[in-house]
Structures are given as structure tokens and as C-alpha cells.
Motif scaffolding. Structure first.
Motif, PDB file in Angstrom:
ATOM      1  N   LYS A  21     -48.663  13.089 -85.595  1.00 59.38           N
ATOM      2  CA  LYS A  21     -47.407  12.336 -85.574  1.00 59.38           C
ATOM      3  C   LYS A  21     -46.746  12.346 -86.947  1.00 59.38           C
ATOM      4  CE  LYS A  21     -49.557   8.612 -84.245  1.00 59.38           C
ATOM      5  NZ  LYS A  21     -50.894   9.184 -84.143  1.00 59.38           N
ATOM      6  N   THR A  22     -47.534  11.970 -87.950  1.00 58.80           N
ATOM      7  CA  THR A  22     -46.990  11.911 -89.308  1.00 58.80           C
ATOM      8  C   THR A  22     -46.540  13.297 -89.764  1.00 58.80           C
ATOM      9  OG1 THR A  22     -48.497  10.086 -89.753  1.00 58.80           O
ATOM     10  CG2 THR A  22     -47.491  11.150 -91.656  1.00 58.80           C
ATOM     11  N   SER A  23     -47.337  14.285 -89.435  1.00 58.75           N
ATOM     12  CA  SER A  23     -47.004  15.650 -89.842  1.00 58.75           C
ATOM     13  C   SER A  23     -45.715  16.122 -89.191  1.00 58.75           C
ATOM     14  CB  SER A  23     -48.133  16.600 -89.472  1.00 58.75           C
ATOM     15  OG  SER A  23     -49.320  16.201 -90.093  1.00 58.75           O
ATOM     16  N   ALA A  39     -54.632   8.874 -93.101  1.00 54.41           N
ATOM     17  CA  ALA A  39     -54.329   7.958 -92.002  1.00 54.41           C
ATOM     18  C   ALA A  39     -53.044   7.184 -92.299  1.00 54.41           C
ATOM     19  CB  ALA A  39     -55.477   6.995 -91.797  1.00 54.41           C
ATOM     20  N   THR A  40     -52.348   6.837 -91.231  1.00 57.64           N
ATOM     21  CA  THR A  40     -51.143   6.016 -91.367  1.00 57.64           C
ATOM     22  C   THR A  40     -51.532   4.562 -91.173  1.00 57.64           C
ATOM     23  OG1 THR A  40     -49.900   7.820 -90.417  1.00 57.64           O
ATOM     24  CG2 THR A  40     -48.817   5.672 -90.454  1.00 57.64           C
ATOM     25  N   ILE A  41     -50.892   3.697 -91.949  1.00 57.44           N
ATOM     26  CA  ILE A  41     -51.177   2.270 -91.791  1.00 57.44           C
ATOM     27  C   ILE A  41     -49.912   1.554 -91.340  1.00 57.44           C
ATOM     28  CG2 ILE A  41     -51.793   0.161 -93.024  1.00 57.44           C
ATOM     29  CD1 ILE A  41     -53.775   1.729 -94.550  1.00 57.44           C
ATOM     30  N   TRP A  62     -39.752   6.271 -86.281  1.00 50.71           N
ATOM     31  CA  TRP A  62     -40.880   5.386 -86.585  1.00 50.71           C
ATOM     32  C   TRP A  62     -42.192   6.075 -86.273  1.00 50.71           C
ATOM     33  CZ3 TRP A  62     -40.854   0.261 -88.417  1.00 50.71           C
ATOM     34  CH2 TRP A  62     -39.556  -0.272 -88.641  1.00 50.71           C
ATOM     35  N   ASP A  63     -42.971   6.186 -87.324  1.00 49.59           N
ATOM     36  CA  ASP A  63     -44.301   6.762 -87.181  1.00 49.59           C
ATOM     37  C   ASP A  63     -45.284   5.601 -87.100  1.00 49.59           C
ATOM     38  OD1 ASP A  63     -46.516   8.406 -87.297  1.00 49.59           O
ATOM     39  OD2 ASP A  63     -46.491   8.523 -89.484  1.00 49.59           O
ATOM     40  N   THR A  64     -46.323   5.762 -86.290  1.00 47.08           N
ATOM     41  CA  THR A  64     -47.239   4.636 -86.075  1.00 47.08           C
ATOM     42  C   THR A  64     -48.676   5.032 -86.395  1.00 47.08           C
ATOM     43  OG1 THR A  64     -47.472   5.295 -83.794  1.00 47.08           O
ATOM     44  CG2 THR A  64     -45.799   3.658 -84.263  1.00 47.08           C
ATOM     45  N   ALA A  65     -49.516   4.009 -86.471  1.00 46.66           N
ATOM     46  CA  ALA A  65     -50.889   4.267 -86.925  1.00 46.66           C
ATOM     47  C   ALA A  65     -51.752   4.971 -85.882  1.00 46.66           C
ATOM     48  CB  ALA A  65     -51.544   2.958 -87.331  1.00 46.66           C
TER      49      ALA A  65
HETATM   50 MG   LIG Z   1     -50.186   9.302 -89.010  1.00 46.16          MG
END
Ligand SMILES: [Mg+2]
Ligand SMILES: Nc1nc2c(ncn2[C@@H]2O[C@H](COP(=O)(O)OP(=O)(O)O)[C@@H](O)[C@H]2O)c(=O)[nH]1
Lengths: 185, 790
Positions: A21-23, A39-41, A62-65
């Protein structure tokens, strides 16, 4: 006022942790990719200006954990979303199996006024891995699932190689735009 | 009381939202008419709702998100204003006139965002200004949300490397300083919360603090996303500063969470290169911090990284990761005397997983970890703590899964010691896992020593561990267990007969201790495996006989005889008889007449003394006849004795039809196709005649007792035997006899007191058709059959 409201499109990216997701967000917004896993927080967004039919929109992504232990405040940020992107890793069956949970959880928590027609887009990410040899979810299977959930648009992507990322977000923006804004109570 | 509280909270939230929406409405109107003053006024009023202290973090977050969304519109408006020529610096001044501090700071951050974007001042100055000004809010919840707002709006405006905000005056160091400062302030607010309010609300406060944790942790995520935070910057600035804050705050909740965050948000490479620093912080944390979970997660992460690609392994070796982790774990376990056993074992198990990934070739490391664990467990006996037990199972399973080879695992001297600490039930499960692994990988356990070690390891399945303890064992489970042991025994193999014999002896020693319940499962596979060895030895000279340790069939048979004898305590005479006969046949193939005779004798003794059930007798007698028929090793005398007895048993079966069938089956004992010495036509005929007499008697008895037609089948069966021997050239079987028998049957079947039996009809019809067919075939056979009238 309505016009100002419509200039901002809110998109939520959901999926198991590690699916990319973040990538995907970083690739789309910053044209950057890192092999490192971080990791995303909590929830975090980036914005990107998109041109659409001669008009400029701001896409708020919006990126999520994806991990409960890093989502301690809950999901109030789902509110007002115009489109929800569901991501899975084509090399991990569980991440595909969980799409349904993510979709349902989103519909419950965001409670859009017309859940039947709320726009989702599904991304099958990491198709580059091992030249596709370690893939466990076929495109056909993914498309069948999308079709069964009201013809959700589906893209196969690689955040690493930037493959199909723009096309996917173009579609995401288009669908977000189609979503009728929620009337405030 | 509590539900009241929740209801009240809902009301307060609803009221706050209503207030917020009302002011937002006026704010929108002002925005639409480009009325800056009103826009500021109403947005400030709207933001005043965030001054509430009545909401729990969750609810506050809902309110905050609404305000947040509204502020995006305001931000866009500011941007437009700036584009229209309004000085952003003036705007930045202007919003500071808002009467109340919280709304003022939100507005300031919002303008600040546009300000940075305009690049009219260095980003670092504006950021510094904002992060300083936020000190004005010391209420923990409000302060945390405000600062998280600041973090959010500045997220894409940090003077990171390669960012548009980087410049001569702005470096990535400024970005890092800014985030670190915000992080430090937020952590202080968060920790301080613990000490506010009455102590009776401690529990609720902890819950609320826990909800707020991601606001603080988020800063670390932001740092990890800063491109300019390379390894050097991480090692020299970021990590020491973050750890300093973590250690000094002396708050267990914060310490536990933030350690976890550090481990999860920063990349593996960084952790490897700073292991000492990170691990060095662990002993400095509060004693109540769950360090074992923190360390386990670190090791889990690093294990996954090691597993991701062989290319990264040198990194691990270069930094001596194993030694450092091993050391750190030792210290933690030593320091935390109160750590539950389960915790310690979890740590060892994580370290083991790590080691298996990173140093698969270092069996000594693996054994060392198991050893350390065993040491920790010493004196504890069998564990009754399910968590710890689960962890030991994980600890023991990991090497099996990694090496897929029990032989490697058997080399681990501490492995069996660790297994000792499992309770009986789990011990069995673990033994089952070991056997499964052997089966799955088709591992050849090829020496007696290894078999010895293996059986020692799985002894939970081999014998009762606790004589006094009669646990309720599920029959099904027990069967499954023993069947898996049986499969294991079947698999043991070595090419070298001497070693194989040793293996057989080793297994024998172990299973004979298994008690009457297990023997019926374990003896047969051992016998069959040993017989395979006998067959390999067939044809080999017996000259080695007598030599110590040399495998000879004779020696093996002797062993097997004694092994089967052991079944007597169960007892399972039918099984024993079957096994004796198997051995007899094998002895036959090895040309060992006395041995074969001995086995037959044993079988006969069992038949006479132990098998009393009539069905079992029938089965046994047919087995005996079948086996005896195939024996060619016997001289006339022995054979006569055995055949005589078999015929005698047959005639003494309880039920007439059974007698009849057994007796006609005995006819084959006198006529063996491929053995010219055994072709005694006369005695064949005697058998068949005797069978006929019995059939007659049976028929009469049945008729007397209100007729059963089923018995006519016996005659047809005997007819088939006549035809068989007729074809084989037994001159005692004459056409007349056959003819007579056919007539007898036909009359019988037509007689009035016979209810018709379709099966018998069909049987007879097909027998007659067969005769017809043989006749038509012509040639010698056709000629032979010619005189028979069917
Ligand atoms: Mg992430
Ligand atoms: N090969 C490959 N790796 C990817 C791709 N997308 C993400 N990754 C990697 O997968 C890991 C997790 O990605 P991340 O974006 O953090 O996942 P998230 O937890 O869903 O946000 C990182 O190590 C990324 O480098 C992709 O398309 N191809």
C-alpha cells in the motif's frame, strides 16, 4: 462551496500489511520505490494534483497500517471517502482472501449512503516478483471476485516497477469523482 | 454508571459536531464570498470545539477528523488568496489574532503549510516556529492531536533530500530535528497523562493512553520515510535521540510501544548495523516492560529478512548478529528473574528461528540455544504451563522443519533433554510430529545407533512413560499413534544385512517394553521388515553361521519366533498364528525345513489351544491349508504329519458347511501342480468323497430342520473340485463319478421340498456351461470331456 468540496477527492487504501500500500502511494505520488520494508503506523496521507477533463483536483490518498496494533485510534478517517482501494499481493493467498473483510469493514465503518454503489478499486500488486512464478492468485480468480462484488475495476500492478500504477490511480480518481458527495445531516 | 458515561460522551460528541458544522457552514459561506475576516472568525469558532476535555481519544479523533476535513478547504482558500496576491506573511500574522490559543495554533499550522509551500521563507524556520508554538498546549489529548496535525500538514513539506524544500538553508538535518522535536514533545505529553487525575482512574487512563499511542509512534514512521535518513544519520542521530527519549521517559507503556515501533518502522539493514545500540537499550528499560516480546519481534523481523534472500546473509555474519542477540537474550533472562518460563522459552525459540535462517550450517548454535533453554528448565520437571509447552514444541519443531532430516536433529545433544520437559500428552504429539517428518521426507534411518536415539526420542509412543498415571487415552488417538509407529518401523532400512539385523534387534528391544496394548501394532511391522531382510539373505551361504554378529536367516528366525511368542501376553492368537505362518513360508523359501516345521508347530499349538471361536477357526484353517499347500521344503514325513493334522482340524470344525469346505480345500494338500512328488490322486479323491459325505449329512440335517436350499451349493462347489482334478489328470476322478455328481445335484434341485435358490441355479448353470465349453474346445481336453453328459 460545492465546487470547492468537489476539488478534493479522498481515497483510502486498505489491505493486509506488506502487500504494498505504502509503496503504491509513494510510487504514484513521488515516483519512488524502496525495497526496504518499513511498517506504517496509524493513518497517513499524501496529496497529488490530478488533471481531469480540464479541471484540477487534489487527490488525498490515505495510507493505512494494515496491522491492528498500529491502528489504535480507529478508523474515523474513513469518513467522507470518495473511493476505497483494496490491495492484495498476488503472491500471498491470505491477502486476497482478506479483501472481503477489508471491504466489509470499510462499508461498516465508513457507512456510505449508498453502499451498493460505493466505488472500490482492487489492485493485485507485486506482479513483478520472481517474474510471476511465485504467483498464487490468478488474474482470472481476482477478476471473478471483483465481478461478483458489483464489477469492481481491477488492476494488476507493480509498485516496484511502476507498472500500471498511474492507470490504476487514474481510474481511482475517475471513480472517486463519480461518487456523489455525502450530504451533511 | 459507566454506560451513563458512554451515553453522555455520545451526547457531547453530537453537540460538538453540531457546533462544528454550524460554524463550518458560515465558514463555507465566507469562503465562497472571499470574506477572509469571516472565514477566520468562523473557522476559529469551529476549532473551538476541539477545546473539549470531555471526549475519550476515540471520540475526540472523530471530532478532529471533521475539523481536519474543514481545514483542508480553508487551506485551499489560503492558497487561492496567496495566488490572488494576498501576502502569506500577512496571513501568518493575521491568524495569530485569533482569541483562543488552540484554534489559533490550528490556523497557524494551516497557514504555515501554505507558507512553506510558497517558499517565501525557509521551511526550517517556519517549522521551527510552529513546533515551538505548539508548546502552548499542555493538555495531553489536545496537545497530541494538535501536534499530530502539525506532523500531518508538514509531512510533504520537509526539507528532505531531493525535495523541493531542500536548499542551502534547509537541509535534511532540519527536517530530522523538526520531527524529533515534535516526537519528543508528544512523548512527554503522552507520558505526563499518566500522572494526571485521580489514581482511581488509572485503568481508564491507561486505556486512553493506549488509544493515543499511534499519534506518538507516527513520528517515527515519518522519520523512516525521510529519504535523507540514511544509515549514518540513523545511527548517529535518529536512533540515539529516539532511544534517549524512550529510556528517559521511564514509562513502561511508552517504552514497550516505542521499541516495537522502532523495530517495525525502520529497515532491517539499519537494525543489523545498530544492533548493539538497540539491544543495549533493553536492560535500561523499566523492569515491567515486556522485553521478550520486543526482542522476539526483532528476531522475527530479522529472520524474515534473512529468509528473503541469500544475498543479505553476509550482512548478518559481518555484524555477528547471532552473538549479539544471544548475549542480549542471556542478559534479559538473567536480569528478569520473575520472567515466566514461557517468556524465556519464547525468546529461545525466536533466537532459534533466527539462527536456522541465518546460520543453517551452525548446528552447534542450534544445540547451544537448546542447551541454554534446557538449563533454564532444569529442575522444573515436566511443565504444566500450556504456553511454555507450546513454545517448547515450537522450539523442537523448528529444526525438524528446517533440516527436513531427523538425522541432523538426532545430532543435537540437547534435543531429547528439552523434550523431557513436555508433559506426556504433548510429548506424544511431538513424537508424532517427528515421525511425520520422517515419513514426509522419506528419511532413511540407517543405523542401529540412530534408531536407538530415535526410539529414545519418541519413547512416549513406544512405552507407558508413567506407570502409575493412567491417563484417559482416546482409543482412536492411540490407534493412530501406534499406526504411525508401525509405519516408522516398516521404513527402517540398511543395505548392509549386519547393520539391518542390529536395527531389528534395537527395535525389538524397544517395542517389547511397550506392553500388551502396543504389541499387536508394533510386532507385525517388525516381523515383516525382518522377513524382508531374510529374503535378501536367501541364496547366501550359511557358512557364516555361528559367527558373532553375522546375519543369518536362522538367527533371524529364532529372533522372530521369540518375538511372536511375546504376543502371548496380549493375547492375540489369530495374529500370532498368521505371523507364524508368514515366517514358515519365509523359512520355506530359505530352505530351512526344521525352522519351517517349528513355525508350523507353533501355529498348530495356537490353533489347538487358543483359537476357540468358530469363525476364527475357519479363517485360521484356511490360512493353514493355503500356506501348507505352498510349502515345498518338507520331506514326506513332516509333510504327512502336518497335512494329517490340517485335515483333522478341518473335519472337526463346528459347522458342517465349514467342515465340508475345509475338507475339500485339503484335497489340494495332496496334489501340487508344480511338484511331481505331491500328486496323490487317491487321497485327493478321499478328501472329496469325505466332503461329499459331510455335505450330505448337512443336507439331511437341514431338511430335517425345515429345509434350506443353500446347502446344494456345497455340492456344486465339490463338483468344481472334481472337474479341477479331472482336468489335471488325476485318474481317480472318473467320468462316472462326475456324471453321478451332476445327476445328484440336478435331482436335488428339482426335488419338491426345495425352494429354488437363484444363486445355486446360476452357479450350476455356469458350471454346466463350462463343461459344454470344454467339450466344444476340441483337442485333448475336448476329448476328455466328451463322455460327460451335461
Ligand atoms: Mg504501509
Ligand atoms: N517486488 C515488489 N516488492 C514490492 C512491491 N510493492 C511493495 N513491495 C515491497 O513489499 C514490502 C512491503 O511494502 P509496503 O508498501 O510497505 O506494504 P504495506 O504494508 O502494504 O504498506 C516492501 O519491502 C516493499 O519494498 C512490488 O510491486 N514489487
Amino acid at each position: 462551496m460545492a465546487s470547492r468540496r468537489r476539488m478534493l477527492l479522498k481515497v483510502i487504501i486498505l489491505g493486509d500489511s506488506g502487500v504494498g500500500k505504502t509503496s503504491l502511494m509513494n510510487q504514484y505520488v513521488n515516483r519512488k520505490f524502496s525495497n526496504q520494508y518499513k511498517a506504517t503506523i496509524g493513518a497517513d496521507f499524501l496529496t497529488k494534483e490530478v488533471q481531469f477533463e480540464d479541471r484540477l483536483f487534489t487527490l488525498q490518498i490515505w495510507d493505512t497500517a494494515g496491522q491492528e496494533r498500529f491502528q489504535s485510534l480507529g478508523v474515523a478517517f474513513y469518513r467522507g471517502a470518495d473511493c476505497c482501494v483494496l490491495v492484495y499481493d498476488v503472491n500471498v493467498m491470505k491477502s486476497f482472501d482478506n479483501l472481503n473483510n477489508w471491504r466489509e469493514e470499510f462499508l461498516i465503518q465508513a457507512s456510505p449512503s449508498d453502499p451498493e454503489n460505493f466505488p472500490f478499486v482492487v489492485l493485485g500488486n507485486k506482479i513483478d516478483v520472481d517474474s510471476g512464478n511465485s504467483r498464487v492468485v490468478s488474474e482470472k480468480k481476482a477478476r471473478a471476485w471483483c465481478a461478483s462484488k458489483g464489477n469492481i475495476p481491477y488492476f494488476e500492478t507493480s509498485a516496484k516497477e511502476g507498472f500500471n500504477v498511474d492507470a490504476a490511480f487514474q481510474c481511482i480518481a475517475k471513480n472517486a469523482l463519480k461518487n456523489e458527495p455525502e450530504e451533511e445531516l | 454508571m459507566i454506560s451513563d458515561g458512554i451515553e453522555d460522551e455520545e451526547k457531547w460528541l453530537a453537540a460538538a459536531i453540531a457546533g462544528l458544522q454550524q460554524n463550518a457552514f458560515y465558514m463555507h459561506r465566507a469562503l465562497d464570498s472571499n470574506n477572509l475576516r469571516d472565514a477566520l472568525k468562523y473557522s476559529a469558532q469551529m476549532l473551538s470545539e476541539l477545546r473539549t476535555s470531555r471526549l475519550s481519544p476515540h471520540k475526540y479523533y472523530e471530532l478532529y477528523m471533521r475539523a481536519f476535513d474543514e481545514l483542508r478547504k480553508l487551506e485551499m482558500f489560503f492558497k487561492e488568496e496567496a495566488r490572488r496576491g494576498c501576502s502569506i506573511i500577512d496571513l501568518y500574522e493575521l491568524v495569530q489574532h485569533a482569541g483562543n490559543i488552540l484554534p489559533r495554533l490550528y490556523l497557524l499550522c494551516t497557514v504555515g503549510s501554505v507558507y512553506i509551500k510558497s517558499k517565501e521563507a525557509p521551511a526550517k524556520d517556519i517549522l521551527k516556529d510552529l513546533v515551538e508554538m505548539c508548546r502552548g498546549i499542555q493538555h495531553p489529548v489536545r496537545g497530541l492531536f494538535l501536534r499530530s496535525y502539525l506532523s500531518q500538514i508538514s509531512r510533504d513539506k520537509l526539507p528532505d533530500i531531493g525535495s523541493e524544500y531542500e536548499g542551502d538553508a534547509d537541509t535534511v538535518m532540519d527536517a530530522v530535528e523538526f520531527v524529533l522535536q515534535n516526537f519528543t514533545e508528544m512523548n512527554k505529553l503522552w507520558v505526563r497523562m499518566q500522572y494526571q487525575g485521580p489514581s482511581r482512574e488509572k485503568e481508564r487512563r491507561e486505556k486512553e493512553r493506549s488509544e493515543l499511542r499511534d499519534l506518538v509512534g507516527k513520528n517515527l514512521h515519518v522519520l523512516s520515510q525521510v529519504e535523507g535518513v540514511d544509515l549514518d544519520m540513523y545511527r548517529d542521530t535518529v536512533l540515539p535521540r529516539v532511544l534517549e527519549q524512550v529510556v528517559n521517559c521511564k514509562d513502561d507503556l511508552a517504552q514497550y510501544y516505542l521499541m516495537d515501533c522502532i523495530i517495525q518502522v525502520f529497515p532491517d539493514e539499519y537494525h543489523l548495523q545498530t544492533l548493539e545500540t538497540l539491544l543495549g537499550a533493553c536492560p535500561l528499560l523499566q523492569p515491567s516492560v515486556d522485553i521478550k516480546t520486543v526482542l522476539s519481534r526483532l528476531m522475527e523481523r530479522l529472520s524474515n529478512y534473512a529468509a528473503s534472500s541469500a544475498e543479505v546473509l553476509p550482512e548478518f555474519l559481518q555484524v555477528e548478529a547471532f552473538a549479539k542477540l544471544n548475549n542480549a537474550i542471556g542478559k534479559v533472562i538473567e536480569a528478569q528473574v520473575d520472567m515466566p518460563i514461557a517468556g524465556a522459552v519464547t525468546l529461545y525459540s525466536s533466537l532459534l528461528t533466527f539462527t536456522l535462517h541465518v546460520h543453517p550450517d551452525r548446528l552447534d548454535y542450534v544445540d547451544q540455544i537448546l542447551g541454554a533453554c534446557v538449563k533454564k528448565l532444569s529442575g522444573k520437571g515436566k511443565l504444566d504451563d500450556s504456553k511454555a509447552t507450546k513454545q517448547i514444541v515450537a522450539l523442537l519443531s523448528a529444526p525438524l522443519e528446517k533440516y527436513n532430516d531427523i538425522e541432523t536433529v538426532l545430532k543435537l545433544s540437547n534435543y531429547p533433554c528439552a523434550m523431557e520437559h513436555l508433559d506426556n500428552g504433548t510429548n506424544k504429539v511431538m513424537a508424532g510430529v517427528i515421525i511425520e517428518s520422517i515419513m514426509k521426507n522419506r528419511t532413511r534411518i540407517s543405523t542401529a545407533d540412530k534408531v536407538e536415539a530415535l526410539f529414545e526420542l519418541i519413547k512416549g509412543l513406544i512405552k507407558d512413560l508413567d506407570v502409575d498415571l493412567h491417563d484417559e487415552v482416546d482409543e482412536e488417538d492411540f490407534k493412530e499413534e501406534q499406526n504411525s509407529v508401525a509405519r516408522l518401523i516398516q521404513m527402517l532400512y540398511n543395505d548392509d544385512p549386519e547393520e539391518m539385523l542390529k536395527i531389528v534387534c534395537t527395535v525389538r528391544k524397544h517395542i517389547l517394553a511397550g506392553g500388551p496394548k502396543r504389541l499387536p501394532f508394533t510386532v507385525p511391522p517388525l516381523i515383516f521388515n525382518a522377513l524382508k531382510l531374510v529374503r535378501r539373505l536367501q541364496g547366501q551361504e550359511e557358512n557364516a553361521a555361528g559367527k558373532e554378529g553375522v546375519a543369518t536367516p536362522k538367527k533371524i528366525f529364532q529372533l522372530l519366533n521369540q518375538t511372536i511368542e511375546a504376543l502371548a501376553i496380549v493375547p492375540v492368537p489369530e495374529l500370532s498364528l498368521r505371523l507364524y505362518l508368514e515366517c514358515a513360508e519365509a523359512a520355506n523359501d530359505s530352505d530351512l525345513e526344521p525352522v519351517a516345521y517349528e513355525f508350523f508347530t507353533q501355529a498348530y499349538i495356537l490353533y489347538e489351544e487358543e483359537i476357540s471361536d468358530s469363525r476364527a477357526q475357519v479363517t485360521a484353517i484356511h490360512l493353514i491349508i493355503g500356506t501348507l499347500q505352498r510349502m515345498h521344503v518338507f520331506g514326506v514325513e513332516n509333510r504327512d504329519t502336518l497335512t494329517h493334522k490340517a485335515t483333522g482340524y478341518s473335519a472337526k470344525l463346528l459347522k458342517k458347511p465349514d467342515q465340508c469346505r475345509a475338507v475339500y480345500a485339503c484335497s489340494h494338500l495332496f496334489w501340487v501342480d508344480d511338484n511331481d512328488n505331491i500328486k496323490d490322486g487317491e487321497r485327493v479323491l478321499l478328501c472329496l468323497k469325505r466332503a461329499l459325505r459331510i455335505a450330505n449329512a448337512a443336507q439331511q440335517m437341514a431338511t430335517a430342520a425345515r429345509g434350506s436350499s443353500k446347502l446344494v451349493v456345497l455340492f456344486i462347489e465339490i463338483l468344481s473340485k472334481y472337474l479341477y482334478f479331472f482336468e489335471k489328470g488325476n485318474s481317480e476322478i472318473t467320468v462316472a463319478a462326475i456324471q453321478g455328481l451332476i445327476e445328484l445335484i440336478t435331482t436335488e434341485m428339482q426335488s419338491d421340498n426345495m425352494t429354488s435358490d437363484p444363486a445355486a441355479d446360476a452357479f450350476l448353470a455356469s458350471t454346466l456351461r463350462y463343461i459344454q465349453f470344454q467339450k466344444q474346445k476340441g483337442g485333448a481336453m475336448g476329448e476328455k470331456y466328451e463322455p460327460i453328459k451335461a
